[in-house]
Design a protein around this motif. Structure first.
Motif, mmCIF file in Angstrom:
data_model
loop_
_atom_site.group_PDB
_atom_site.id
_atom_site.type_symbol
_atom_site.label_atom_id
_atom_site.label_comp_id
_atom_site.label_asym_id
_atom_site.label_seq_id
_atom_site.Cartn_x
_atom_site.Cartn_y
_atom_site.Cartn_z
ATOM 1 N N GLU A 6 87.881 47.517 105.101
ATOM 2 C CA GLU A 6 88.876 48.828 105.043
ATOM 3 C C GLU A 6 89.795 48.959 104.062
ATOM 4 O OE1 GLU A 6 88.976 50.718 108.865
ATOM 5 O OE2 GLU A 6 87.540 51.679 108.913
ATOM 6 N N PRO A 7 90.847 49.968 103.557
ATOM 7 C CA PRO A 7 91.760 49.723 102.469
ATOM 8 C C PRO A 7 92.793 49.993 103.139
ATOM 9 C CG PRO A 7 90.570 51.988 102.018
ATOM 10 C CD PRO A 7 89.398 51.189 103.613
ATOM 11 N N GLN A 8 93.899 49.951 103.704
ATOM 12 C CA GLN A 8 95.576 49.726 104.338
ATOM 13 C C GLN A 8 95.809 50.808 102.650
ATOM 14 O OE1 GLN A 8 96.430 48.384 106.523
ATOM 15 N NE2 GLN A 8 95.075 46.634 106.925
ATOM 16 N N VAL A 9 96.228 51.554 103.901
ATOM 17 C CA VAL A 9 97.004 52.403 103.851
ATOM 18 C C VAL A 9 98.378 53.222 104.246
ATOM 19 C CG1 VAL A 9 96.733 55.278 103.584
ATOM 20 C CG2 VAL A 9 94.687 54.209 103.177
ATOM 21 N N LEU A 10 99.223 52.734 103.366
ATOM 22 C CA LEU A 10 100.781 53.903 104.108
ATOM 23 C C LEU A 10 100.987 54.877 103.735
ATOM 24 C CD1 LEU A 10 103.524 52.820 104.749
ATOM 25 C CD2 LEU A 10 103.678 52.111 102.609
ATOM 26 N N LEU A 11 101.350 56.073 104.993
ATOM 27 C CA LEU A 11 100.958 57.052 105.193
ATOM 28 C C LEU A 11 102.566 57.895 105.675
ATOM 29 C CD1 LEU A 11 99.885 60.531 105.602
ATOM 30 C CD2 LEU A 11 99.514 59.384 108.202
ATOM 31 N N THR A 12 102.829 58.983 104.663
ATOM 32 C CA THR A 12 104.239 58.744 105.261
ATOM 33 C C THR A 12 104.582 60.603 104.780
ATOM 34 O OG1 THR A 12 106.693 58.891 104.078
ATOM 35 C CG2 THR A 12 105.082 58.975 102.475
ATOM 36 N N CYS A 57 111.248 55.134 103.437
ATOM 37 C CA CYS A 57 109.843 54.642 104.156
ATOM 38 C C CYS A 57 108.844 54.194 103.525
ATOM 39 C CB CYS A 57 109.335 56.180 105.063
ATOM 40 S SG CYS A 57 110.141 57.209 105.876
ATOM 41 N N VAL A 58 108.459 54.550 101.773
ATOM 42 C CA VAL A 58 107.863 54.261 100.753
ATOM 43 C C VAL A 58 108.466 52.327 101.024
ATOM 44 C CG1 VAL A 58 106.680 53.826 98.659
ATOM 45 C CG2 VAL A 58 106.619 55.661 100.327
ATOM 46 N N ALA A 59 109.485 52.584 100.201
ATOM 47 C CA ALA A 59 110.031 51.050 99.875
ATOM 48 C C ALA A 59 110.201 50.097 100.817
ATOM 49 C CB ALA A 59 111.693 51.262 99.419
ATOM 50 N N TYR A 60 110.383 50.654 102.321
ATOM 51 C CA TYR A 60 110.279 49.459 102.917
ATOM 52 C C TYR A 60 108.759 49.242 103.219
ATOM 53 C CZ TYR A 60 110.355 48.053 108.248
ATOM 54 O OH TYR A 60 110.588 47.476 109.146
ATOM 55 N N GLY A 61 108.151 50.311 103.828
ATOM 56 C CA GLY A 61 106.446 50.025 103.855
ATOM 57 C C GLY A 61 105.667 48.800 103.054
ATOM 58 N N LEU A 62 105.838 48.908 101.657
ATOM 59 C CA LEU A 62 105.935 48.280 101.218
ATOM 60 C C LEU A 62 106.290 46.737 100.792
ATOM 61 C CD1 LEU A 62 104.896 50.845 97.651
ATOM 62 C CD2 LEU A 62 103.458 49.954 99.686
ATOM 63 N N ARG A 63 107.173 46.424 100.851
ATOM 64 C CA ARG A 63 108.186 45.325 100.434
ATOM 65 C C ARG A 63 109.062 44.999 102.309
ATOM 66 N NH1 ARG A 63 105.822 45.973 96.646
ATOM 67 N NH2 ARG A 63 106.391 45.815 94.927
ATOM 68 N N GLY A 64 108.972 45.747 103.180
ATOM 69 C CA GLY A 64 110.195 45.511 104.566
ATOM 70 C C GLY A 64 108.131 44.886 105.167
ATOM 71 N N LEU A 65 107.275 45.427 105.378
ATOM 72 C CA LEU A 65 105.699 45.013 106.000
ATOM 73 C C LEU A 65 104.992 44.142 106.076
ATOM 74 C CD1 LEU A 65 105.314 48.556 107.326
ATOM 75 C CD2 LEU A 65 106.346 47.184 108.546
ATOM 76 N N GLU A 66 104.601 43.179 106.416
ATOM 77 C CA GLU A 66 104.091 42.156 106.429
ATOM 78 C C GLU A 66 101.895 42.445 105.515
ATOM 79 O OE1 GLU A 66 102.597 39.629 109.257
ATOM 80 O OE2 GLU A 66 105.557 38.621 109.113
ATOM 81 N N CYS A 125 105.602 59.185 96.503
ATOM 82 C CA CYS A 125 104.370 57.957 95.651
ATOM 83 C C CYS A 125 105.134 57.448 94.003
ATOM 84 C CB CYS A 125 103.029 59.299 95.058
ATOM 85 S SG CYS A 125 102.251 59.779 96.213
ATOM 86 N N ILE A 126 105.591 58.230 93.552
ATOM 87 C CA ILE A 126 107.042 57.528 92.517
ATOM 88 C C ILE A 126 106.905 56.259 93.027
ATOM 89 C CG2 ILE A 126 108.456 58.161 90.893
ATOM 90 C CD1 ILE A 126 107.914 61.646 90.574
ATOM 91 N N GLU A 127 107.965 56.532 93.973
ATOM 92 C CA GLU A 127 108.768 54.903 94.764
ATOM 93 C C GLU A 127 107.527 54.062 94.473
ATOM 94 O OE1 GLU A 127 111.406 52.765 95.399
ATOM 95 O OE2 GLU A 127 111.460 54.336 94.766
ATOM 96 N N ALA A 128 106.075 54.561 95.131
ATOM 97 C CA ALA A 128 105.574 53.279 95.256
ATOM 98 C C ALA A 128 104.890 53.071 94.100
ATOM 99 C CB ALA A 128 104.193 54.344 96.490
ATOM 100 N N ALA A 129 104.622 53.575 92.475
ATOM 101 C CA ALA A 129 104.292 53.678 91.458
ATOM 102 C C ALA A 129 104.780 52.621 91.091
ATOM 103 C CB ALA A 129 104.004 54.799 90.750
ATOM 104 N N PHE A 130 106.394 52.838 90.984
ATOM 105 C CA PHE A 130 107.410 51.829 90.282
ATOM 106 C C PHE A 130 106.882 50.117 91.554
ATOM 107 C CE2 PHE A 130 109.429 55.602 88.228
ATOM 108 C CZ PHE A 130 109.757 55.058 87.205
ATOM 109 N N LEU A 131 106.115 50.464 92.577
ATOM 110 C CA LEU A 131 106.425 49.280 93.368
ATOM 111 C C LEU A 131 105.354 48.379 92.665
ATOM 112 C CD1 LEU A 131 108.339 49.399 96.529
ATOM 113 C CD2 LEU A 131 109.247 48.256 94.145
ATOM 114 N N GLY A 132 104.431 49.521 92.155
ATOM 115 C CA GLY A 132 103.103 48.716 91.661
ATOM 116 C C GLY A 132 102.175 48.843 92.533
ATOM 117 N N THR A 133 102.459 50.337 93.367
ATOM 118 C CA THR A 133 101.208 50.866 94.289
ATOM 119 C C THR A 133 101.249 52.125 94.065
ATOM 120 O OG1 THR A 133 101.716 49.120 96.232
ATOM 121 C CG2 THR A 133 100.514 51.083 97.056
#
Length: 295
Positions: free
Chosen positions: A3-9, A70-79, A109-117
Motif C-alpha cells: 500500500e502507498p505511504q500517505v502523509l495527511l495534513t 507539518c509537511v516539512a517535518y513529516g517528509l524530513r523528520g520521520l523515518e 502540497c507546494i512545500e511537499a513538491a519542493f521536497l520532491g513528493t
C-alpha cells in the motif's frame, strides 16, 4: 503490491471533521500518517516556522505550526518514505489563481513538491452556501470518497510524472458530480477602507482618516469573486458567474456543481522574452561604460 505511504495534513487543524473523513477513506487503500496543525491555520499559504512543538496523536502527530511545517517535518523528520502528501479536506473551496496561492491547504502540497513528493489538495464547497461553515453541519463523506479515488487513480496512472500537485474541489451537496480538468482562473481585486482609529472616542472628528490622512486604521478587503467583498458567498449574488467564467476554469466548475481538478507544477515556470535579454545586456553595457569612464 504494498500500500502507498500517505502523509495527511490540513489547515483547519487536526480535530477538523474534513480531515477525519479523509483519514477514514484513505486508510482503506493506504498506510496513512497524520501530521496536522494543532490549531486552525487557514490562509497561511506556504508560511514556514523556524521552530515548532510536536504532540502525539492516535493518527500521528499534532504540530504547533503551519501546514507547510507539518509537511516539512513529516517528509524530513520521520523515518517513513512517503509516496504522496494529501492535504484536506478543507472546510471551503480553494479555486482561483489568487486563492490557490494563499491557501494553507494548497501551500502544504507546494512545500511537499519542493521536497520532491507529489501532493493532492482537497477542498469542499456547497452549491448554495458556498462555504461549509460551521463544518459540523455538513457531510464530508463525498469529498473523502473522491479523494480516495483520485489518489488511487493518480498513483496507478503515474499522473505525477507530469503534475506535482492536483488541486481538487468537491461539492458536498451534488449526488453524482462529474469531474473536470480545470485551470485556476485569475479574478482578483482589493478594496482599501480607511477607518477611525480603534481607540478613538465617539465624535472625535480628528480620528477619522481619509486616503491622504495619517490617522486611523486601514482595512484591506479582498475581492476574490464579483460583487463580493471579503469572504461573502458569491453564489448568493446576482452576478452571472456562468457567463464570467469559461468552461474549463476551476471557478466555472464550482458554479456548475462539478469536481474541479487543477494539475499544478512547482516551481513556477520562467519567462523567456527578447526584451528581457535586452534589459540585461543594456545594463551590462552601461555598467562597463561607467567603469571605463571611472565613475
Amino acid at each position: 503490491m504494498a500500500e502507498p505511504q500517505v502523509l495527511l495534513t490540513n489547515d483547519d487543524g487536526i480535530d477538523a471533521p474534513g480531515l477525519a473523513s479523509v483519514y477514514e477513506e484513505l486508510s482503506a487503500v493506504a498506510e496513512v500518517t497524520v501530521v496536522a496543525p494543532s490549531e486552525n491555520q487557514s490562509g497561511v499559504g506556504r508560511t514556514r516556522s523556524h521552530r515548532t512543538v510536536r504532540e502525539s496523536h492516535p493518527w500521528g502527530y499534532a504540530l504547533a505550526g503551519t501546514p507547510a511545517d507539518c509537511v516539512a517535518y513529516g517528509l524530513r523528520g520521520l523515518e517513513t518514505e512517503f509516496d504522496l502528501v494529501v492535504s484536506g479536506c478543507n472546510h471551503g473551496p480553494n479555486a482561483g489563481n489568487y486563492l490557490v496561492g494563499r491557501s494553507g491547504t494548497v501551500g502544504a502540497c507546494i512545500e511537499a513538491a519542493f521536497l520532491g513528493t507529489p501532493g493532492v489538495a482537497v477542498s469542499a464547497y456547497h452549491g448554495e452556501d458556498f462555504f461549509v461553515s460551521p463544518p459540523a453541519s455538513y457531510d464530508f463523506d463525498r469529498p473523502a470518497r473522491v479523494t480516495r479515488e483520485v489518489v488511487v487513480r493518480a498513483l496507478s496512472a503515474a499522473a505525477f510524472d507530469s503534475a506535482d500537485i492536483l488541486n481538487v474541489n468537491v461539492p458536498v451537496d451534488v449526488a453524482d458530480p462529474p469531474m473536470r480538468l480545470t485551470d485556476p482562473h485569475h479574478d482578483y481585486d482589493l478594496v482599501v477602507d480607511h477607518e477611525p482609529a480603534a481607540d478613538a472616542e465617539d465624535g472625535d472628528a480628528s480620528a477619522a482618516v481619509g486616503a491622504d490622512g495619517d490617522t486611523g486604521d486601514i482595512a484591506l478587503r479582498d475581492v476574490v469573486w464579483p460583487e463580493t467583498v471579503g469572504w461573502e458567498n458569491p453564489f448568493g449574488t446576482d452576478a452571472a458567474l456562468d457567463e464570467r467564467y469559461p468552461v474549463g476554469s476551476d471557478r466555472r466548475a464550482l458554479v456548475d456543481g462539478e469536481i474541479s481538478v487543477s494539475p499544478l507544477s512547482v516551481p513556477v515556470s520562467e519567462v523567456s522574452d527578447p526584451t528581457l535579454d535586452e534589459l540585461v545586456a543594456g545594463f551590462n553595457e552601461n555598467e562597463a561604460a561607467r567603469r571605463a569612464g571611472g565613475n
